[in-house]
Design an enzyme around this catalytic site. Sequence first.
Site, PDB file in Angstrom:
ATOM      1  N   ASP A  41      64.102   8.050  56.641  1.00 19.24           N
ATOM      2  CA  ASP A  41      65.518   7.396  56.657  1.00 19.24           C
ATOM      3  C   ASP A  41      65.652   6.936  55.215  1.00 19.24           C
ATOM      4  O   ASP A  41      66.706   6.386  54.985  1.00 19.24           O
ATOM      5  CB  ASP A  41      65.160   6.111  57.416  1.00 19.24           C
ATOM      6  N   LYS A  49      68.756  13.241  67.696  1.00 16.00           N
ATOM      7  CA  LYS A  49      67.768  13.511  66.467  1.00 16.00           C
ATOM      8  C   LYS A  49      66.862  14.542  66.982  1.00 16.00           C
ATOM      9  O   LYS A  49      66.394  15.616  66.297  1.00 16.00           O
ATOM     10  CB  LYS A  49      67.093  12.239  65.891  1.00 16.00           C
ATOM     11  N   GLN A  71      63.570   4.003  64.947  1.00 12.11           N
ATOM     12  CA  GLN A  71      64.906   3.754  65.358  1.00 12.11           C
ATOM     13  C   GLN A  71      65.187   2.264  65.343  1.00 12.11           C
ATOM     14  O   GLN A  71      64.646   1.497  65.935  1.00 12.11           O
ATOM     15  CB  GLN A  71      65.165   4.270  66.739  1.00 12.11           C
TER      16      GLN A  71
HETATM   17  N1  GUN Z   1      70.245   2.800  63.872  1.00  7.96           N
HETATM   18  C1  GUN Z   1      71.287   3.129  63.412  1.00  7.96           C
HETATM   19  N2  GUN Z   1      71.414   4.072  62.542  1.00  7.96           N
HETATM   20  C2  GUN Z   1      70.162   4.441  62.035  1.00  7.96           C
HETATM   21  C3  GUN Z   1      69.526   5.347  61.233  1.00  7.96           C
HETATM   22  O1  GUN Z   1      70.268   5.981  60.353  1.00  7.96           O
HETATM   23  N3  GUN Z   1      68.191   5.299  61.303  1.00  7.96           N
HETATM   24  C4  GUN Z   1      67.445   4.613  62.039  1.00  7.96           C
HETATM   25  N4  GUN Z   1      66.066   4.640  61.989  1.00  7.96           N
HETATM   26  N5  GUN Z   1      68.094   3.886  62.827  1.00  7.96           N
HETATM   27  C5  GUN Z   1      69.342   3.763  63.059  1.00  7.96           C
END
Ligand code: GUN
Length: 272
Positions: A114, A47, A91
């Site tokens: 998100d 990311k 996350q």
């Molecule tokens: N863990 C797995 N997929 C995601 C996601 O799309 N966002 C976040 N914050 N954590 C994750």
Amino acid sequence: MILDGKKVSEKILKEVSIRVSKMDNKPHLVVILVGENPASVVYVKNKQKAAEQVGIKSTLISFPNNVEQEILLGKIKELNEDSQVTGILVQLPLPKHIDKNSVISAISPLKDVDGFTIENVGRLACGMKPYFYPATPQGIIMLLDEYNINLEGSNAVVIGRSNIVGKPMIQMLLNRNATVTSCNSFTRDLEEKIKTADIVISAVGKKIVRCKMDNKNSVIIDVGIYRDSNGQITGDVDFDNISESVAYITPVPGGVGPMTIASLMYNASIVY
Ligand code: GUN
């Protein structure tokens, strides 16, 4: 035909980077990571790399696995109030002693890139526009749109009912006037439901879509990504068995994964 998530994601990232380059105040994404879950560490790195690529500032704030919930909530409050921070992402997964929903919903809905806060989830569910759509389902819709795949009136089968993928995917398909069947690992006659679907979206994390399709015009979207017993990266779909019997299919890797990142960067470039 392969739905090339890598290619489409590159196009989207390029568009995002052009938009960001024209912004006077660059977006700033803050990523919060708790502990050292190896998959999470990789996701967070990817990311941040993508953010850098499109000109979005990103900051990683790491906490030890045993961090107290109050500390996390305090940090999120501080970031909510910081006008220089435009996006906040916690996350997942979080350690068991932390109430995930309390932490996520402490994020300002206007910075919730998100789309996981109660406000954004609620907005999506009641037909209002959320400030942010969750990245994976939004990325899947972007991919389908790129290939002009019509969803209206289609029979869509969504396997998996997570807050991250399955549930928002259902809502977004409903918004496109699809007829949606929500399945999970307990679903009876799953194979029957899959075989006749127009579109199958699987987000389970096990090899669950194995059968050849009866519907040759079908579209298969594989959200699963994990290592099999041989250490190979694989998905939910038995690609070799099924691909000849469908119109469109996503590969793993190179399908939904890069689209999720591009979609997240699209979100991170939105400033309220
Ligand atoms: N863990 C797995 N997929 C995601 C996601 O799309 N966002 C976040 N914050 N954590 C994750």
